[in-house]
Design an enzyme around this catalytic site. Structure first.
Site, mmCIF file in Angstrom:
data_model
loop_
_atom_site.group_PDB
_atom_site.id
_atom_site.type_symbol
_atom_site.label_atom_id
_atom_site.label_comp_id
_atom_site.label_asym_id
_atom_site.label_seq_id
_atom_site.Cartn_x
_atom_site.Cartn_y
_atom_site.Cartn_z
ATOM 1 N N PHE A 85 0.809 -1.220 0.000
ATOM 2 C CA PHE A 85 0.000 0.000 0.000
ATOM 3 C C PHE A 85 0.848 1.278 0.000
ATOM 4 C CE2 PHE A 85 1.040 0.157 4.463
ATOM 5 C CZ PHE A 85 1.012 1.505 4.748
ATOM 6 N N LYS A 145 -1.576 -7.474 -9.265
ATOM 7 C CA LYS A 145 -2.563 -7.346 -8.183
ATOM 8 C C LYS A 145 -2.143 -6.181 -7.301
ATOM 9 C CE LYS A 145 -3.009 -8.516 -4.000
ATOM 10 N NZ LYS A 145 -3.673 -7.326 -3.448
ATOM 11 N N SER A 193 4.977 -6.925 3.589
ATOM 12 C CA SER A 193 5.525 -7.136 4.930
ATOM 13 C C SER A 193 6.314 -8.442 4.997
ATOM 14 C CB SER A 193 4.384 -7.151 5.942
ATOM 15 O OG SER A 193 3.500 -8.197 5.615
ATOM 16 N N CYS A 209 9.756 1.682 3.339
ATOM 17 C CA CYS A 209 10.670 0.598 3.723
ATOM 18 C C CYS A 209 12.107 1.077 3.822
ATOM 19 C CB CYS A 209 10.570 -0.550 2.730
ATOM 20 S SG CYS A 209 11.245 -0.121 1.131
ATOM 21 N N GLU A 247 9.285 -3.136 13.198
ATOM 22 C CA GLU A 247 8.909 -2.112 12.219
ATOM 23 C C GLU A 247 7.611 -1.454 12.687
ATOM 24 O OE1 GLU A 247 7.514 -3.456 8.279
ATOM 25 O OE2 GLU A 247 8.712 -1.834 7.429
HETATM 26 P P1 NAD Z 1 1.262 -6.546 3.230
HETATM 27 O O1 NAD Z 1 2.232 -7.650 3.369
HETATM 28 O O2 NAD Z 1 0.169 -6.431 4.214
HETATM 29 O O3 NAD Z 1 0.550 -6.588 1.794
HETATM 30 C C1 NAD Z 1 1.296 -6.661 0.600
HETATM 31 C C2 NAD Z 1 0.456 -7.357 -0.459
HETATM 32 O O4 NAD Z 1 0.212 -8.702 -0.074
HETATM 33 C C3 NAD Z 1 -0.902 -6.716 -0.680
HETATM 34 O O5 NAD Z 1 -1.167 -6.692 -2.064
HETATM 35 C C4 NAD Z 1 -1.857 -7.618 0.079
HETATM 36 O O6 NAD Z 1 -3.126 -7.666 -0.538
HETATM 37 C C5 NAD Z 1 -1.178 -8.976 0.033
HETATM 38 N N1 NAD Z 1 -1.352 -9.746 1.272
HETATM 39 C C6 NAD Z 1 -1.453 -9.271 2.543
HETATM 40 N N2 NAD Z 1 -1.551 -10.281 3.421
HETATM 41 C C7 NAD Z 1 -1.516 -11.423 2.707
HETATM 42 C C8 NAD Z 1 -1.568 -12.806 3.055
HETATM 43 N N3 NAD Z 1 -1.668 -13.210 4.309
HETATM 44 N N4 NAD Z 1 -1.509 -13.705 2.053
HETATM 45 C C9 NAD Z 1 -1.377 -13.310 0.785
HETATM 46 N N5 NAD Z 1 -1.331 -12.023 0.396
HETATM 47 C C10 NAD Z 1 -1.386 -11.076 1.343
HETATM 48 O O7 NAD Z 1 2.134 -5.186 3.180
HETATM 49 P P2 NAD Z 1 1.583 -3.700 3.147
HETATM 50 O O8 NAD Z 1 1.063 -3.363 4.502
HETATM 51 O O9 NAD Z 1 0.708 -3.476 1.977
HETATM 52 O O10 NAD Z 1 2.939 -2.904 2.881
HETATM 53 C C11 NAD Z 1 3.781 -2.448 3.902
HETATM 54 C C12 NAD Z 1 4.954 -3.379 4.091
HETATM 55 O O11 NAD Z 1 5.683 -3.495 2.876
HETATM 56 C C13 NAD Z 1 5.955 -2.870 5.115
HETATM 57 O O12 NAD Z 1 6.412 -3.937 5.894
HETATM 58 C C14 NAD Z 1 7.074 -2.312 4.256
HETATM 59 O O13 NAD Z 1 8.337 -2.275 4.884
HETATM 60 C C15 NAD Z 1 7.062 -3.267 3.116
HETATM 61 N N6 NAD Z 1 7.694 -2.705 1.933
HETATM 62 C C16 NAD Z 1 8.912 -3.195 1.579
HETATM 63 C C17 NAD Z 1 9.575 -2.668 0.493
HETATM 64 C C18 NAD Z 1 10.917 -3.181 0.112
HETATM 65 O O14 NAD Z 1 11.422 -2.776 -0.921
HETATM 66 N N7 NAD Z 1 11.535 -4.075 0.863
HETATM 67 C C19 NAD Z 1 8.984 -1.638 -0.247
HETATM 68 C C20 NAD Z 1 7.729 -1.169 0.124
HETATM 69 C C21 NAD Z 1 7.093 -1.718 1.232
#
Ligand code: NAD
Length: 502
Positions: free
Chosen positions: A158, A182, A235, A291, A402
């Site tokens: 997000f 997605k 995450s 991140c 985090e």
């Molecule tokens: P999230 O893991 O909740 O969601 C990411 C994606 O996975 C979304 O599209 C969501 O619909 C899907 N998803 C969520 N839970 C799931 C599950 N249990 N099974 C399958 N799919 C699932 O992450 P978020 O809250 O959208 O994003 C924030 C996180 O992303 C933070 O931890 C941040 O540090 C990380 N991030 C990392 C980078 C990087 O380059 N390392 C870059 C941007 C964000």
């Protein structure tokens, strides 16, 4: 200052893009809410596994022709996409602010970074070249060619709704693959806008698909036999426990980028004014939902007496708090605002819980972001002000986990080695910064620090599109990274040909 005009006036009804057509999903819908105004701006469907399969079938059918399209012709589609993005630059940026909350300047920066991915991918005729060697044995030549694989699934987080999927999409398309994207269902509008422009740019039907949804779509993607590889950013629990192991079981290529807890070291010889200015955008930019954001600031007392160290720590913390106090909070479409809201109320509750935890663990709350003033007449539900904890020790939860909000932890290390140990004791390894005027410490830091992206007098160590977006330990699962040459290799198979002519 006046608030800029909102590009979304009525709530949008988002649809999936399958085989070049925008189709309604049969799934339930979620509301997309502007976190600053709490107004509904869109409805997004939670698509079914069958709908995802339709998109994969369309992509699979489109692949043979797209693969045969000369790289230069594929690049021309991307040139047109870039041009359309430039023409729509301001609208695309304002949409990000509306759906995510970040300030308009941050959104413009995100749009620029996203466009740069497209620009770099237009170099595909050179980037995708293989190599060769004559006479590997007498009269025998050998060469390597790079070939696309088929259909890739791309899953976005997000916090960068526009840019992050673009770390992968242009490179996947340029190399001759097809994609099913997605987007995060929390802020999916930007990805719809990009896909609309991609269609306008002439990317053929079925090559570029968008399927909205949540876990059902992700599970279907991970298990689908016609998905060759997955690009995931989100995450760590999802990257580590869901995406990476499942891709191992189903034999898919994978880039799985996870969460972070980044440290910034401030050495005694740092240029304090400039270092703290860089820290402000790093700790509080995107309301800390980045991140690459630094979260733990470690004042290092290398070479100082105890008294000097104490005085230096005070000076750094006071300068930091002074700067943090002046960060203005409000609706990101007001150009005078420096920090927007968190994405939603649940994310704010999460940050508030961490503030409670920090207090319970004995850290000193030097700047309380719960007491703040929103510029303008907006509901405070998702807003929180810059927060600073001091006297934070490495064993505290707030130093380890985090938080993903505008909370800064002030810490101390007697020496450079002790500071490095703190970084290495943390499970994450996404990024780290050092502020110093010493080439020796800068070099030691780059050499020893086990993090993928290193900033030297830089607060946000964000790699440009032609470098890989690195990450280590619990921040990255996979081998090849997104962006740059790594991504060309990720999206292609290296085929080796050995030939002899009689
Ligand atoms: P999230 O893991 O909740 O969601 C990411 C994606 O996975 C979304 O599209 C969501 O619909 C899907 N998803 C969520 N839970 C799931 C599950 N249990 N099974 C399958 N799919 C699932 O992450 P978020 O809250 O959208 O994003 C924030 C996180 O992303 C933070 O931890 C941040 O540090 C990380 N991030 C990392 C980078 C990087 O380059 N390392 C870059 C941007 C964000």
């Amino acid at each position: 200052m006046a608030v800029l005009e909102e590009p979304i006036r009525e709530p949008l009804k988002l649809r999936n893009l399958i085989d070049g057509m925008w189709v309604e999903s049969e799934g339930e819908t979620l509301d997309v809410i502007n976190p600053a105004t709490l107004k509904k701006i869109a409805e997004v469907p939670i698509s079914t596994a069958e709908e995802f399969d339709e998109a994969v079938q369309a992509a699979k059918a489109a692949f043979p022709d797209w693969r045969r399209t000369p790289p230069l012709a594929r690049a021309r589609c991307l040139f047109r996409l870039k041009e359309l993005m430039e023409q729509n630059f301001e609208q695309l940026s304002r949409i990000q602010t509306m759906e995510h909350g970040k300030t308009i300047d941050e959104s413009r920066g995100e749009t620029r970074r996203g466009i740069e991915m497209v620009e770099v991918a237009t170099g595909i005729p050179s980037l995708m070249m293989g190599n060769n060697l004559e006479d590997v044995a007498s009269g025998i030549d050998e060469y390597l060619i790079r070939q696309p694989l088929g259909v890739f699934g791309i899953i976005g987080p997000f916090n960068f709704p526009f840019m992050v999927p673009l770390w992968f999409i242009p490179f996947a398309l340029a190399t001759g693959n097809c994609v099913v994207v997605k987007p995060s269902s929390e802020d999916p509008i930007s990805q719809v806008k990009i896909a609309e422009l991609a269609i306008e740019a002439g990317i053929p039907d079925g090559v570029y698909n968008v399927v909205h949804g949540g876990r059902t779509v992700v599970s279907a993607m991970l298990d689908h036999p016609d998905i060759e590889g997955i690009c995931f950013v989100g995450s760590t629990p999802v990257a580590k426990n869901v995406i990476y192991p499942r891709c191992g079981q189903t034999g898919k290529r994978v880039i799985a980028q996870g969460g972070a807890k980044n440290f910034a070291l401030v050495m005694p010889d740092a240029d304090l004014g400039r270092s703290i200015a860089a820290c402000m955008t790093s700790f509080y930019g995107n309301a800390g939902q980045r991140c690459l954001a630094n979260a733990n600031l470690v004042v290092v007392g290398e070479g100082l007496s105890d008294r000097e160290f104490e005085a230096y720590y005070r000076e750094v913390v006071d300068t930091f708090v002074g700067a943090a106090q002046s960060v203005t909070v409000g609706y990101g479409l007001d150009e005078s605002v420096q920090m927007g809201p968190l994405r939603d109320q649940a994310k704010k509750r999460n940050v508030l819980n961490y503030i409670e935890k920090g207090l319970a663990e004995g850290a000193t709350l030097r700047l309380d972001g719960r007491k703040f003033k929103v510029i303008g007449d907006y509901p405070e539900d998702c807003f929180i002000g810059p927060t600073v904890f001091e006297d934070v020790t490495p064993d505290m939860t707030i130093a380890q986990e985090e938080i993903f909000g505008p909370v800064a932890m002030m810490m101390k290390a007697r020496s450079f080695d002790e500071a490095l140990e703190m970084i290495h004791a943390n499970p994450y390894g996404n990024a780290a910064s050092i502020f110093t005027n010493s080439g020796k410490w800068a070099r030691e830091f780059q050499y020893q620090c086990q993090c993928g992206n290193i900033g030297i007098n830089i607060g946000i160590a964000a790699p440009m599109a032609f470098f890989p977006f690195s990450g280590m330990k619990d921040s990255f699962f996979g081998v090849l990274h997104g962006q740059g040459q790594d991504s060309i290799r990720f999206f292609t198979e290296s085929k080796v040909v050995i030939q002899r002519w009689f």
